[in-house]
Write a protein that holds these residues in place. Structure first.
Motif, PDB file in Angstrom:
ATOM      1  N   GLU A 144       0.828  -1.207   0.000  1.00 32.64           N
ATOM      2  CA  GLU A 144       0.000   0.000   0.000  1.00 32.64           C
ATOM      3  C   GLU A 144       0.866   1.263   0.000  1.00 32.64           C
ATOM      4  O   GLU A 144       0.532   2.258  -0.651  1.00 32.64           O
ATOM      5  N   VAL A 145       1.988   1.231   0.747  1.00 25.03           N
ATOM      6  CA  VAL A 145       2.917   2.362   0.719  1.00 25.03           C
ATOM      7  C   VAL A 145       3.459   2.546  -0.696  1.00 25.03           C
ATOM      8  O   VAL A 145       3.575   3.675  -1.200  1.00 25.03           O
ATOM      9  N   LEU A 150      12.667   5.194  -3.471  1.00 30.05           N
ATOM     10  CA  LEU A 150      11.742   4.473  -2.597  1.00 30.05           C
ATOM     11  C   LEU A 150      10.843   3.560  -3.412  1.00 30.05           C
ATOM     12  O   LEU A 150      10.659   2.375  -3.066  1.00 30.05           O
ATOM     13  N   GLN A 151      10.270   4.095  -4.484  1.00 34.20           N
ATOM     14  CA  GLN A 151       9.376   3.280  -5.305  1.00 34.20           C
ATOM     15  C   GLN A 151      10.124   2.087  -5.903  1.00 34.20           C
ATOM     16  O   GLN A 151       9.580   0.981  -6.012  1.00 34.20           O
ATOM     17  N   GLU A 152      11.374   2.288  -6.304  1.00 31.14           N
ATOM     18  CA  GLU A 152      12.165   1.208  -6.885  1.00 31.14           C
ATOM     19  C   GLU A 152      12.370   0.073  -5.886  1.00 31.14           C
ATOM     20  O   GLU A 152      12.182  -1.109  -6.211  1.00 31.14           O
ATOM     21  N   GLU A 153      12.756   0.420  -4.665  1.00 28.20           N
ATOM     22  CA  GLU A 153      13.004  -0.620  -3.658  1.00 28.20           C
ATOM     23  C   GLU A 153      11.711  -1.317  -3.245  1.00 28.20           C
ATOM     24  O   GLU A 153      11.690  -2.542  -3.089  1.00 28.20           O
ATOM     25  N   LEU A 154      10.648  -0.551  -3.075  1.00 26.61           N
ATOM     26  CA  LEU A 154       9.367  -1.176  -2.757  1.00 26.61           C
ATOM     27  C   LEU A 154       8.883  -2.028  -3.928  1.00 26.61           C
ATOM     28  O   LEU A 154       8.239  -3.065  -3.738  1.00 26.61           O
ATOM     29  N   GLY A 155       9.203  -1.592  -5.153  1.00 33.92           N
ATOM     30  CA  GLY A 155       8.837  -2.375  -6.330  1.00 33.92           C
ATOM     31  C   GLY A 155       9.561  -3.702  -6.372  1.00 33.92           C
ATOM     32  O   GLY A 155       8.981  -4.724  -6.758  1.00 33.92           O
ATOM     33  N   ALA A 158      15.546  -6.292  -0.088  1.00 27.23           N
ATOM     34  CA  ALA A 158      14.762  -5.205  -0.677  1.00 27.23           C
ATOM     35  C   ALA A 158      14.068  -4.387   0.410  1.00 27.23           C
ATOM     36  O   ALA A 158      13.969  -3.162   0.313  1.00 27.23           O
ATOM     37  N   ARG A 159      13.622  -5.049   1.451  1.00 27.25           N
ATOM     38  CA  ARG A 159      12.928  -4.353   2.548  1.00 27.25           C
ATOM     39  C   ARG A 159      13.890  -3.402   3.272  1.00 27.25           C
ATOM     40  O   ARG A 159      13.537  -2.260   3.573  1.00 27.25           O
ATOM     41  N   ARG A 160      15.106  -3.853   3.546  1.00 27.27           N
ATOM     42  CA  ARG A 160      16.087  -3.001   4.224  1.00 27.27           C
ATOM     43  C   ARG A 160      16.392  -1.757   3.398  1.00 27.27           C
ATOM     44  O   ARG A 160      16.444  -0.640   3.914  1.00 27.27           O
ATOM     45  N   TRP A 213      13.118   5.333   2.524  1.00 30.68           N
ATOM     46  CA  TRP A 213      12.055   6.073   3.209  1.00 30.68           C
ATOM     47  C   TRP A 213      12.638   7.191   4.071  1.00 30.68           C
ATOM     48  O   TRP A 213      12.165   8.330   4.040  1.00 30.68           O
ATOM     49  N   ASP A 214      13.683   6.868   4.834  1.00 29.33           N
ATOM     50  CA  ASP A 214      14.313   7.883   5.669  1.00 29.33           C
ATOM     51  C   ASP A 214      14.903   9.009   4.824  1.00 29.33           C
ATOM     52  O   ASP A 214      14.839  10.183   5.194  1.00 29.33           O
TER      53      ASP A 214
END
Length: 489
Positions: A393-394, A427-432, A470-472, A478-479
């Motif tokens: 969702e983020v 951010l979008q790349e890592e969440l992707g 990927a989560r890390r 995000w920070d």
């Protein structure tokens, strides 16, 4: 083509319009017998031979400026804008603009490419159809081409084109002059538009909406031919990005563009997205998680069987996508988008909607970006505790903000905008990447009993191991984003 020449939807429907469409040469042969033509014919077809030659300097100076000098069989010359001027409004299907008469220096130009064939004029009541069929020729190559031009009231032209949807008329991705130049050089025609729209020249909300629709329709049209097996994954990827940006534009302009026609167009975009999704998902899996798993595990026959089954699914997805793009639904979707630009049906709404359409763009954009930034920050609270679904969702909210930020960033040029977009993209790349892993697990799970269970488990385990990394990286991104000041304030 002035997209805002009339002040009312009724006036725009009656305005005069010229739209050009590319036809498959075989479909062009069936045009005169088509029911939408034969039933409306108002007189005999007038046909004549046509010869066109495009000229330029030896070093292609005119082409560099987006221009072409065209000479017909009677020796009459006209200077055309073969490529739209940067920053100018653009409507797909808009014929090349004729500029001032060429200077005497034009006599020193050399021929680059030529067209030979026939031009046929067909009167259809409110609409006049002009069909150009023949061959485009350069020194060492030639190709058949067919172009259909419709002239008449806006409503009548759009309706006639929709009635011909089974012949698959689409706005051409390049003018004949540009196609001739590309043929002579042995390369693809230059795209008229690419990437996100640039709205720096738009003063009002409606001007920005029209510019974004025209730009993204052109981008989608330019990439759609590449959505086929053997062409590589880029066509599907870029078509999907253009489609998502289109849907984001409709959502971003929300209340300003509210009308049934926009809802119908958005539903058509959603249907196309449904067809693009499986092809893109299998492309990403086979080139990403699947390839990485094969490299790590080695040439295990069970894993190879899984990858072979995945390749079969990818090919099936491409065939289904191509069937949709080659059918009448895609031309109707494009015509629906053109109808929004040319008829502006949102102007039939209440007075407050018209006031919103006339609102200064910077005021509207800053309010929208504030809302999306607030929503993303709220969604990301305690992000370190988020599970996979909450992170997804983020990612969706980050994507929505990124599309809007890309759209409006040119209104605030400078380093703050570039820095914010760069961190948001990271951010979008890592969440992707984390989401790709989740999609990969779903894809291998869908392959069924025909695939060895060991291979399914191995890929799922490999994907799960990549999720943590990927989560890390997503938490670090995000920070970084929270440290970037919103550029629109």
């Amino acid at each position: 083509m002035d997209l805002q020449s009339e002040s009312s939807p009724a006036g725009e429907a009656a305005a005069q319009l010229v739209l050009e469409f590319a036809l498959d040469p075989e479909a062009a042969q069936r045009l005169s017998r088509h029911g939408a033509i034969s039933s409306a014919r108002a007189g005999r077809t007038k046909s004549s031979a046509e010869e066109l030659i495009w000229l330029d300097t030896a070093d292609g100076a005119l082409a560099t400026e987006g221009l072409a000098l065209e000479s017909n069989r009677r020796g009459l010359r006209r200077l055309l804008r073969a490529m739209p001027a940067p920053g100018a409004s653009w409507c797909p299907g808009q014929p090349p603009e004729e500029l001032e008469a060429p200077s005497e220096e034009a006599a020193t130009l050399v021929p680059i490419a030529a067209f030979s064939g026939r031009r046929s004029l067909i009167a259809l009541g409110e609409v006049e159809a002009e069909l150009l069929t023949g061959k485009l020729r350069a020194v060492a190559a030639e190709m058949p081409v067919a172009r259909l031009t419709l002239r008449g009231t806006t409503a009548a032209v759009l309706a006639r084109a929709a009635a011909l949807a089974d012949l698959h008329p689409l706005p051409p991705i390049a003018s004949l002059a540009e196609e001739g130049r590309a043929l002579a050089r042995g390369e693809a025609p230059r795209p008229r538009r690419r990437g996100p729209p640039v709205l720096a020249g738009a003063a009002t909300v409606e001007e920005a909406l029209l510019a974004a629709l025209g730009h993204l329709l052109e981008v989608m049209l330019g990439h759609a031919p590449g959505c086929r097996l053997g062409a590589g994954p880029e066509g599907v990827h870029q078509t999907r990005v253009a489609l998502r940006r289109l849907r984001s534009v409709l959502k971003s302009f929300g209340a300003a563009a509210a009308c049934p026609e926009v809802k119908e167009f958005d539903q058509g975009l959603r249907d196309l997205a449904t067809a693009l999704g499986p092809a893109r998902d299998w492309d990403v899996f086979l080139a990403g998680t699947g390839a990485a798993a094969a490299e790590a595990i080695g040439d295990d026959r069970r894993l190879l069987a899984l990858l072979k089954a995945g390749e079969t699914r990818r090919q099936e997805a491409y065939v289904a996508l191509r069937r949709m793009l080659d059918g009448p639904a895609f031309p109707r979707l494009v015509l629906a988008g053109l109808g929004l630009m040319l008829l502006r049906p949102w102007r039939a709404g209440p007075p407050e909607q018209s006031a919103l359409l006339d609102q200064p763009l910077t005021e509207f954009a800053s309010g929208l970006l504030d809302k999306r930034w607030h929503r993303l920050r709220k969604r990301g609270e305690d992000i370190a505790e988020h599970g996979a679904e909450a992170l997804h969702e983020v990612r969706l909210d980050a994507k929505r903000l990124r599309y809007a930020a890309e759209l409006f960033a040119p209104l605030w040029p400078g380093k703050p905008a570039r820095r914010f977009l760069r961190r948001l993209a990271a951010l979008q790349e890592e969440l992707g990447l984390a989401n790709d892993v989740a999609v990969a697990r779903g894809l291998v799970g869908s392959l069924g009993a025909g695939v060895p269970a060991w291979a399914v488990g191995a890929v799922e385990g490999f994907a799960a191991a990549r999720t943590g990394r990927a989560r890390r990286h997503a938490l670090e991104a995000w920070d970084e984003l929270l440290g970037a000041d919103p550029f629109w304030r």
